[in-house]
Motif scaffolding. Structure first.
Motif, short mmCIF file in Angstrom:
data_model
loop_
_atom_site.label_atom_id
_atom_site.label_comp_id
_atom_site.label_asym_id
_atom_site.label_seq_id
_atom_site.Cartn_x
_atom_site.Cartn_y
_atom_site.Cartn_z
N LEU A 235 0.85 -1.19 0.00
CA LEU A 235 0.00 0.00 0.00
C LEU A 235 0.88 1.24 0.00
O LEU A 235 1.74 1.40 0.87
N LYS A 236 0.66 2.12 -0.99
CA LYS A 236 1.42 3.37 -1.08
C LYS A 236 0.48 4.54 -0.88
O LYS A 236 -0.57 4.64 -1.53
N LEU A 237 0.87 5.44 0.02
CA LEU A 237 0.15 6.69 0.24
C LEU A 237 1.01 7.83 -0.29
O LEU A 237 2.19 7.94 0.07
N ARG A 238 0.41 8.67 -1.14
CA ARG A 238 1.20 9.73 -1.77
C ARG A 238 0.41 11.04 -1.77
O ARG A 238 -0.77 11.06 -2.11
N GLY A 239 1.08 12.09 -1.35
CA GLY A 239 0.46 13.41 -1.35
C GLY A 239 1.53 14.49 -1.39
O GLY A 239 2.74 14.21 -1.41
N PHE A 240 1.09 15.74 -1.37
CA PHE A 240 2.00 16.87 -1.51
C PHE A 240 1.75 17.88 -0.39
O PHE A 240 0.59 18.19 -0.07
N SER A 241 2.82 18.33 0.22
CA SER A 241 2.71 19.33 1.28
C SER A 241 3.35 20.64 0.80
O SER A 241 4.25 20.63 -0.05
N HIS A 242 2.89 21.74 1.35
CA HIS A 242 3.41 23.05 0.96
C HIS A 242 3.93 23.78 2.18
O HIS A 242 3.27 23.83 3.23
N ARG A 243 5.14 24.33 2.06
CA ARG A 243 5.74 25.13 3.13
C ARG A 243 6.23 26.45 2.55
O ARG A 243 6.95 26.45 1.53
N ALA B 219 8.47 28.37 3.66
CA ALA B 219 9.93 28.53 3.83
C ALA B 219 10.53 27.18 4.17
O ALA B 219 9.82 26.27 4.62
N PRO B 220 11.85 27.02 3.96
CA PRO B 220 12.47 25.74 4.34
C PRO B 220 12.24 25.45 5.82
O PRO B 220 12.19 26.35 6.66
N GLN B 221 12.10 24.14 6.11
CA GLN B 221 11.75 23.75 7.47
C GLN B 221 12.33 22.37 7.77
O GLN B 221 12.44 21.52 6.88
N GLN B 222 12.74 22.18 9.03
CA GLN B 222 13.21 20.86 9.47
C GLN B 222 12.28 20.33 10.56
O GLN B 222 11.88 21.08 11.47
N GLN B 223 11.94 19.03 10.44
CA GLN B 223 11.09 18.39 11.44
C GLN B 223 11.56 16.96 11.65
O GLN B 223 12.06 16.31 10.73
N LEU C 252 9.57 5.76 3.89
CA LEU C 252 9.16 7.13 3.59
C LEU C 252 10.12 7.76 2.59
O LEU C 252 11.33 7.76 2.79
N LEU C 253 9.55 8.32 1.51
CA LEU C 253 10.33 9.02 0.51
C LEU C 253 9.89 10.47 0.49
O LEU C 253 8.70 10.78 0.52
N LEU C 254 10.88 11.37 0.42
CA LEU C 254 10.64 12.81 0.30
C LEU C 254 11.25 13.28 -1.02
O LEU C 254 12.46 13.14 -1.22
N ASN C 255 10.39 13.75 -1.91
CA ASN C 255 10.82 14.19 -3.25
C ASN C 255 11.62 13.11 -3.97
O ASN C 255 12.66 13.37 -4.59
N GLY C 256 11.15 11.86 -3.83
CA GLY C 256 11.76 10.74 -4.54
C GLY C 256 12.96 10.13 -3.88
O GLY C 256 13.50 9.14 -4.38
N GLU C 257 13.41 10.69 -2.74
CA GLU C 257 14.59 10.16 -2.05
C GLU C 257 14.16 9.43 -0.78
O GLU C 257 13.38 9.97 0.01
N THR D 70 15.44 13.51 11.07
CA THR D 70 15.16 14.93 10.85
C THR D 70 15.06 15.17 9.35
O THR D 70 16.03 14.97 8.61
N LEU D 71 13.88 15.58 8.91
CA LEU D 71 13.64 15.80 7.48
C LEU D 71 13.79 17.28 7.17
O LEU D 71 13.35 18.14 7.93
N SER D 72 14.41 17.57 6.02
CA SER D 72 14.58 18.95 5.56
C SER D 72 13.60 19.20 4.41
O SER D 72 13.78 18.69 3.30
N PHE D 73 12.56 19.99 4.71
CA PHE D 73 11.55 20.31 3.72
C PHE D 73 11.94 21.61 3.02
O PHE D 73 12.18 22.63 3.68
N PRO D 74 12.02 21.64 1.69
CA PRO D 74 12.32 22.88 0.98
C PRO D 74 11.08 23.78 0.94
O PRO D 74 9.97 23.35 1.25
N ALA D 75 11.28 25.00 0.57
CA ALA D 75 10.15 25.90 0.38
C ALA D 75 9.35 25.45 -0.83
O ALA D 75 9.89 24.95 -1.81
N GLY D 76 8.03 25.60 -0.76
CA GLY D 76 7.17 25.20 -1.86
C GLY D 76 6.58 23.81 -1.64
O GLY D 76 6.43 23.35 -0.50
N LEU D 77 6.29 23.15 -2.74
CA LEU D 77 5.64 21.83 -2.68
C LEU D 77 6.67 20.73 -2.49
O LEU D 77 7.74 20.74 -3.11
N SER D 78 6.34 19.75 -1.65
CA SER D 78 7.17 18.56 -1.44
C SER D 78 6.33 17.32 -1.71
O SER D 78 5.16 17.26 -1.31
#
Length: 682
Positions: free
Chosen positions: A180-188, A190-194, A206-211, A233-241
């Motif tokens: 089972l694969k769950l896929r969606g897009f988040s928007h930030r 500004a860059p953010q770490q969580q 878990l894959l973030l932007n294909g990685e 700790t994930l590094s989310f870029p600004a915009g859509l991920s």
């Protein structure tokens, strides 16, 4: 003289008649795509979509259009073409699309069944979360590379939007081996770490932007996810991920979720709010054919309730045409039903293909059974629930059913009412099946003979004949022979048939059945009035009687058996629920343990009650009258006469019943049954 009506007045009258007729017809949107035969109409109230994002749309093509949705063309209520992209087959016989309606659109009209591929827009992102289910093929799955290889060669089962991000079961089928694969897009902004972690049972990635970011391989329990070994700790870029969560279930229970660690001892779950908001999903209002009076076999289904019996799950499902047109519903298991809305019982959790035909137009699809249970649970030991499922099953036509598993499961359910005639169609369908195992054939013949014995005795005779002709173990043949002899003697009252069966098959049961068949010969002789021959067989039975200490033990066991039989025959138990087959088997044990009971009336009283409960009234009278014939001075003669009166009363012979009640009350005034007999008198 003929009065002429002015043309203007006639036209006004016609206009007045036509306007109400036209206004009574519901308003329809114009048909925008002439090549498509059907369309699904949705209410929509959405906002402007960001970038190249679309919304997820489930279109119920039902086999009328292409299952993957490649022929679907979308318009809005203003007739504007909506950009769309087919994603693949979904659940509930739908195709899943991504589309980009204008914010001002109030309706979405999805046209299908044109036979032509539609233009596909370059929509690569969507609001909400899209899930994809695939069956898990055989092969190693110990790390992400191996799991990714399995995913690429796994056959897809369904795409569908989810309303809850965390998943705890297979949402489409009941198999416990899947990906089972769950896929969606988040928007930030500004860059953010969580700090995030994966909670999975068995595996999660878990894959973030294909990685690949977090890997939880192998077989794990979801409860130990908070210990920290699968966080990062994930590094989310600004915009859509782009976020992808891939879960693997090798067997058993399943769970797949994401968590956030905001700091301290707090743990927050990743929810739908962490993704692009889906907003209010389009609401399907109707499915229309191009022409108002055209056949429209599009359908939908819902599971209403379920009932479990041993290891079998029975599901009540409602299937209906979306147009409310009457249709023929033909299921792959052989069941055929007709109507605009039907309810049927499934006795398996395996997906069942079906076709729905309106006139000459045919839709096709399948009924899936998700692991999540239907909303209503019914209990087989609760009469109202059992009777509800019983009535639904009894109303189904099993003539063309060839699925042995389905037939056997349904037969197991109906056999909770041991002798009900509703078992007959199931048994006959089973006996028509190819490659029937001897065990299943014996089961079907036995059930058919018992179910048909009361209302269709000739059908029961034929079933007993086939059962006796089968190759089977000696003890199985002995059991079948004794039951067939009881049927011939006490239901058919055909002594020649009983004698033929006895002579033809008695040698094949061996010495183990010698005493039981001696008892059958005693019954045969006594029912024919041959007391001398019956006494000879009775004496042969007494030769094995226990004496001394053995006799005392046999008496105790005999009394216990008699009490068990009487408990099974109590009047407090409704007739359909009586365990008469078990009572008859215990009675045979009782007769072997205490052969003297055949001469003192105890055995005859119990057998007559069983026969009376089965409706074999002539046989019950024959048993009681045979007991008196064999021993006129029975110690329990008042009880025998009282029982005869009850059989006559049930048979509708009130005069004979009254005569016997008077005899008991007058000739045996001090006996306990005398008072009961007096209460029966008018």
């Amino acid at each position: 003289m003929i009065t002429r009506i002015p043309a203007a007045l006639l036209l006004a009258w016609l206009t007045m008649l036509i306007i109400p007729l036209c206004s009574s017809q519901p308003q329809r949107d114009p048909w925008h795509h002439s090549a498509s035969k059907f369309r699904a109409s949705y209410s929509y109230s959405g906002a402007a979509l960001p970038g190249d994002c679309g919304i997820i749309l489930e279109v119920p093509v039902c086999g009328l259009g292409k299952p993957d949705g490649r022929d679907v063309v979308c318009y809005d209520d203003r007739g504007r073409l909506i950009l769309s992209r087919a994603m693949g087959p979904g659940r509930h016989n739908c195709a899943v699309l991504l589309c980009r309606p204008e914010a001002s659109a109030k309706r979405i009209l999805a046209y299908f069944a044109s036979g032509q591929n539609a233009a596909q827009a370059n929509i690569t992102r969507w609001t909400g979360v899209l899930a994809e289910l695939r069956s898990l093929p055989e092969g190693p799955g110990e790390n992400f590379q191996q799991v990714q290889s399995l995913w690429e060669k796994a056959p897809p089962l369904a795409l569908f939007p989810v309303t809850e991000f965390a998943q705890v079961c297979n949402p489409v089928t009941s198999t416990d081996r899947f990906l089972l694969k769950l896929r969606g897009f988040s928007h930030r902004p500004a860059p953010q770490q969580q700090d995030w972690f994966v909670a999975a049972d068995d595996s999660g990635y878990l894959l973030l932007n294909g990685e690949l970011q977090i890997e939880r391989p192998g077989q794990n329990f979801v409860y130990n996810s908070l210990r920290g070994e699968f966080k990062k700790t994930l590094s989310f870029p600004a915009g859509l991920s782009d976020l992808e969560l891939l879960g693997v279930n090798f067997s058993g229970t399943f769970a797949l979720a994401l968590g956030k660690l905001p700091g301290g001892n707090k743990v927050n779950a990743v929810t739908m709010e962490d993704f692009l908001p889906r907003g209010q999903a389009p609401r399907l209002d109707k499915i229309e054919a191009k022409h108002r009076d055209a056949a429209n076999p599009a359908f939908h289904y819902r599971h209403l309730s379920y009932l479990s019996l041993d290891d079998i799950t029975f599901t009540e499902t409602e299937i209906a045409t979306s147009s409310q047109q009457e249709a023929v519903f033909a299921f792959a298991d052989g069941i055929r039903m007709q109507g605009n809305s039907i309810r049927r019982i499934f006795a398996t959790l395996t997906s069942c293909p079906l076709t729905v035909t309106v006139k000459r137009e045919e839709a096709a699809g399948r009924i899936d059974f998700p692991e999540a249970a239907p909303p209503l649970r019914r209990l087989h030991h609760r009469d109202v629930d059992y009777d509800y499922f019983f009535n639904l099953l009894s109303g189904m036509d099993f003539q063309k059913v060839t699925n042995q598993e389905f037939l056997l499961n349904c037969l197991s359910f109906l056999q909770q009412r041991q002798l009900c005639p509703e078992q007959m169609p199931l048994c006959e369908a089973l006996l028509k099946s190819r490659r029937l195992s001897p065990a299943v054939e014996r089961l079907a013949l036995t059930a058919l003979a018992r179910a048909a014995a009361q209302d269709q005795p000739e059908k029961a005779r034929a079933a007993f004949q086939k059962l006796l002709e089968m190759k089977q173990e000696r003890l199985d043949r002995l059991e079948a022979l004794v039951e067939a002899l009881d049927f011939a003697l006490f239901r058919l009252r055909d002594y020649r048939q009983a004698e033929r069966w006895l002579n033809q098959y008695s040698r094949s049961v061996g010495r183990a059945g010698e005493r039981l068949l001696t008892a059958c010969r005693f019954d045969l002789a006594l029912q024919q009035g041959d007391v001398a021959t019956a006494r000879r067989f009775y004496n042969a039975l007494l030769e094995g009687k226990e004496y001394g200490e053995g006799q005392r033990v046999a008496a105790v066991r005999g009394n216990a058996l008699q009490e068990r039989i009487e408990n099974l025959l109590t009047d407090d138990i409704p007739l359909p629920k009586l365990q008469l087959i078990e009572a008859a088997a215990l009675l045979r044990q009782f007769g072997q343990l205490d052969p003297g009971s055949r001469g003192n009336g105890r055995f005859s009283l119990l057998r007559a009650r069983i026969l009376q409960k089965r409706g074999w009234l002539s046989g019950a009278l024959g048993e009681l009258e045979g007991a008196i014939l064999f021993e006129p001075l029975l110690p329990n003669l008042p009880e025998i006469e009282f029982a005869r009166a009850g059989v006559y009363a049930q048979a509708g012979n009130a005069a004979k019943a009254e005569e016997l009640y008077r005899k008991v009350s007058s000739e045996y005034p001090n006996h306990p049954v005398a008072e009961q007999a007096r209460r029966k008198l008018p």
